[in-house]
Design a protein around this motif. Structure first.
Motif, PDB file in Angstrom:
ATOM      1  N   GLU A 277     -33.875   4.557 -27.745  1.00 24.76           N
ATOM      2  CA  GLU A 277     -33.312   3.624 -26.768  1.00 24.76           C
ATOM      3  C   GLU A 277     -34.129   2.343 -26.681  1.00 24.76           C
ATOM      4  O   GLU A 277     -33.574   1.246 -26.587  1.00 24.76           O
ATOM      5  CB  GLU A 277     -33.225   4.307 -25.402  1.00 24.76           C
ATOM      6  N   ARG A 278     -35.448   2.464 -26.694  1.00 23.93           N
ATOM      7  CA  ARG A 278     -36.297   1.265 -26.636  1.00 23.93           C
ATOM      8  C   ARG A 278     -36.128   0.410 -27.889  1.00 23.93           C
ATOM      9  O   ARG A 278     -36.093  -0.825 -27.809  1.00 23.93           O
ATOM     10  CB  ARG A 278     -37.765   1.665 -26.462  1.00 23.93           C
TER      11      ARG A 278
ATOM     12  N   ARG B 276     -33.456   0.265 -29.808  1.00 21.33           N
ATOM     13  CA  ARG B 276     -32.145  -0.385 -29.761  1.00 21.33           C
ATOM     14  C   ARG B 276     -32.194  -1.616 -28.855  1.00 21.33           C
ATOM     15  O   ARG B 276     -31.608  -2.662 -29.174  1.00 21.33           O
ATOM     16  CB  ARG B 276     -31.078   0.604 -29.263  1.00 21.33           C
ATOM     17  N   ALA B 277     -32.888  -1.494 -27.738  1.00 23.81           N
ATOM     18  CA  ALA B 277     -33.015  -2.637 -26.824  1.00 23.81           C
ATOM     19  C   ALA B 277     -33.765  -3.782 -27.501  1.00 23.81           C
ATOM     20  O   ALA B 277     -33.394  -4.958 -27.358  1.00 23.81           O
ATOM     21  CB  ALA B 277     -33.729  -2.200 -25.550  1.00 23.81           C
ATOM     22  N   ASP B 278     -34.808  -3.462 -28.245  1.00 31.34           N
ATOM     23  CA  ASP B 278     -35.585  -4.494 -28.943  1.00 31.34           C
ATOM     24  C   ASP B 278     -34.732  -5.197 -29.996  1.00 31.34           C
ATOM     25  O   ASP B 278     -34.794  -6.421 -30.136  1.00 31.34           O
ATOM     26  CB  ASP B 278     -36.817  -3.878 -29.605  1.00 31.34           C
TER      27      ASP B 278
ATOM     28  N   THR C 225     -31.443  -5.423 -30.050  1.00 30.79           N
ATOM     29  CA  THR C 225     -30.397  -6.190 -29.368  1.00 30.79           C
ATOM     30  C   THR C 225     -30.939  -7.526 -28.876  1.00 30.79           C
ATOM     31  O   THR C 225     -30.309  -8.583 -29.046  1.00 30.79           O
ATOM     32  CB  THR C 225     -29.837  -5.393 -28.174  1.00 30.79           C
TER      33      THR C 225
END
Length: 221
Positions: free
Chosen positions: A182-183, A185-187, A189
């Motif tokens: 999840e982290r 993917r956030a980075d 994005t």
């Protein structure tokens, strides 16, 4: 008392041999962990040849452990031995994914499935590290490829709902893996949005300069 004396001699011989085997296994396990760490460090530095040299050394130690501990399986399946082999699996799988090569299975590596899976789960942490290294230079499709691997690894792990005694604590690694994915993917994005914003600003700037130049050539101005 002769039978007891004979038994004592046999016991000493057996325990001495097992103690020697255990000491050797501990030394080899530490060496295996060290070569696995050197492999991962080298592949992150793009020192591919050095990474594979360390990986070959690690593979040789795994085979030595399997041979030396064949008569003492309890030592081979001990925690310190299997933990070191897990590190070998992690190093092997990290190299394969980063280099975009076929992923070897547990049979090819000659390891227990549960140990292999734990190594695969920990590979995600190294893939995140690789993604962050890539993103320092800007968004890249290769980072997206690594994130896809992380997603697929997590998707596999959540289907393996078996007792920890069988999976060697895989559930804990799976829980950690979710946060890592999840982290990352956030980075990615955020990096993609920043790249698109930069491109949009550059296009607007070129358009403004072009328009300004056109106005400068207009004799009416």
């Amino acid at each position: 008392m002769d039978p007891l004396n004979h038994l004592a001699d046999l016991a000493r011989q057996d325990l001495e041999a097992r103690n020697t085997a255990r000491d050797n296994a501990l030394v080899q396990a530490r060496q295996l962990t060290r070569f696995a760490a050197h492999t991962i460090r080298a592949i992150h530095r793009n020192e591919v040849e050095l990474a594979h040299q360390n990986l070959q050394e690690a593979q040789a130690i795994v085979k030595t452990l399997q041979t030396d501990l064949a008569s003492t399986p309890d030592l081979y399946f001990a925690g310190y031995t299997q933990d070191a082999i897990k590190e070998y699996c992690e190093a092997t799988l990290t190299c394969a994914i980063i280099e975009d090569k076929p992923l070897p299975g547990p049979q090819e590596l000659g390891v227990l499935t549960a140990v292999y899976l734990n190594g695969l789960a920990e590979t995600a942490g190294e893939l995140r590290r690789r993604c962050l290294d890539i993103l320092r230079q800007g968004y890249s499709p290769d980072a997206e490829r690594l994130l896809t691997w992380m997603d697929e690894i997590y998707a596999l792990m959540i289907t393996l709902d078996y007792p920890d005694a069988i999976t060697y604590g895989l559930r804990r690694h799976t829980d950690l893996l979710r946060g890592i994915v999840e982290r990352t993917r956030a980075d990615l994005t955020l990096s993609l949005r920043e790249q698109r914003l930069t491109q949009a600003l550059q296009e607007n700037s070129r358009h403004f300069l072009t328009s300004d130049g056109d106005h400068a050539d207009d004799p009416r101005l």
